[in-house]
Design an enzyme around this catalytic site. Sequence first.
Site, PDB file in Angstrom:
ATOM      1  CG  ASP A 190      -2.423  -1.376   0.792  1.00  0.00           C
ATOM      2  OD1 ASP A 190      -2.116  -2.016   0.244  1.00  0.00           O
ATOM      3  OD2 ASP A 190      -2.601  -1.253   1.931  1.00  0.00           O
ATOM      4  CD  GLU A 225      -4.683  -4.298   9.625  1.00  0.00           C
ATOM      5  OE1 GLU A 225      -4.338  -4.157   8.491  1.00  0.00           O
ATOM      6  OE2 GLU A 225      -5.208  -3.661  10.935  1.00  0.00           O
TER       7      GLU A 225
END
Length: 378
Positions: free
Chosen positions: A118, A348
Site C-alpha cells: 500500500d 493486524e
Amino acid sequence: MNHWFDLMNVEAWIPREQILGVEALAKVPEEFVTQINTNANPPTFFLTLKFMLKNLSERFSEEEERLSNLKRLYPRLQAWFNWFNTSQVGPVPGSYRWRGRDPHSKELNPKSLSSGLDDYPRASHPTDDERHIDLRCWLGLAAGILAEISELLGKSGRVYRETAEYLADNRLLDELHWSQEKHRYADYGLHTDKVSLVRPPQTPDNNNQYRKKVRKVKAEPKLQFVDSSFGFVSLFPLITQIIDPNSTKLEQVLKDLKREDLLWTSYGLRSLARNSPFYMAYNTEDDPPYWRGPIWININYLVVRSLRYYADLGGPYSDLAGEIYTELRTNLIRNILSEYRRSGYIWEQYNDSTGQGQRAHPFTGWSSLVVLLMAEIY
C-alpha cells in the site's frame, strides 16, 4: 486453491478484492472497490505451493486425487504466471513494475496498492521507468516453483527453470537494484525525498472552505535508486533466498537487520527504517501510516524463514544468520503472546516503539503465523 484460481478471467487476471454480496461491499473501502485488470496483487500462493512441494511431494505422487487436483491447477498457474510476466514487465530486461500508481496523486508518496504494501514509499513520481525489486523477486520465486511442479507432473519445466535462473542471477540483480551509495537493495525510479504536505493558501474561491493538505515538491525529482527508505521492500532478495550465500551483500543485509536505527526492535522488524524521511509519515491529512514503521507478522515470518535457510545452508555468514534467526524469532513470539495475554487479541500489526497490538483485531490472518514460528515450520 483450485476454487480461487477458478476466479481468474480470460486474461488470467484475478481481482485483488473478492467482494461477495452487499454486506461484504459495505466493509470494503471505496478505493478498493474499483478494480482494474492491468493491476496485479502479489502472487503469494506460490509460497503455499512451495510449502506443499517441500512437505507433501510424496503424497502428490502416491494419491491420485491430490495429483489430479494439481494437474487441474497447473494450466491456471501457467496462465497466471504468464500474465504477470507480460503485463508487469519493466522498462529494461529483467525488470518489473507494479501497475496502478497514480502519477497525478496529491499523496505524500503515491500508493502502490497492487504490491500489497500500500503506502510503502516508492519513487515519488510514478513513471514507466520504475523498477520494483519485490515484484522481480516474486516472479523469480514463481518461476522456480513452476519448474518444480512441471517436473513433478512429467512436463518440461525448462522455460521456467531458465527464467528462475535468469532472475536469480546476482550480477543482473545488483546491476538493476543494488545502490552502491547506500549499500542496499532498492527500487529505481523518478524520485525526490523533498516532498511534504502543506495547506493550500486562501483564495477568494476557497476562503470559507476547509482546505485539505496537498503535496508540495521542494526539489526536482531525478531517476535514481529509492535508497533512502530501507525497509521490507529492500529485504525481498533475502526473503526469496536469491542472494548468493557467499556474497558480501548478504553480510550487509544481515548486519542492517540488527541496526536499531533501521529495522530492529525488541518486538520484531519494523516495516520501514526509523531514519527514512517517510517513517511514520501521514500520506494525506486523513491517511495515517500503514506500512511505514509498524511491525507486520507476515513479512517478519518470511524473513525468519530465510534466516533459517541461510543458517542451515552453510557459508561464511551462516552463523550470523543463525544468531539473528534465534533472536528475531524469540522477539516475535514473546511479544505476540504478551500482547495476547494483555489484550485478549491477535492484532493486524504491532507498534514498533511499544510492541502493542494495533489496528484490526481480532486478526487471525497472517498474524496467526506465530503458530508456525513457534513450531519452526517453514
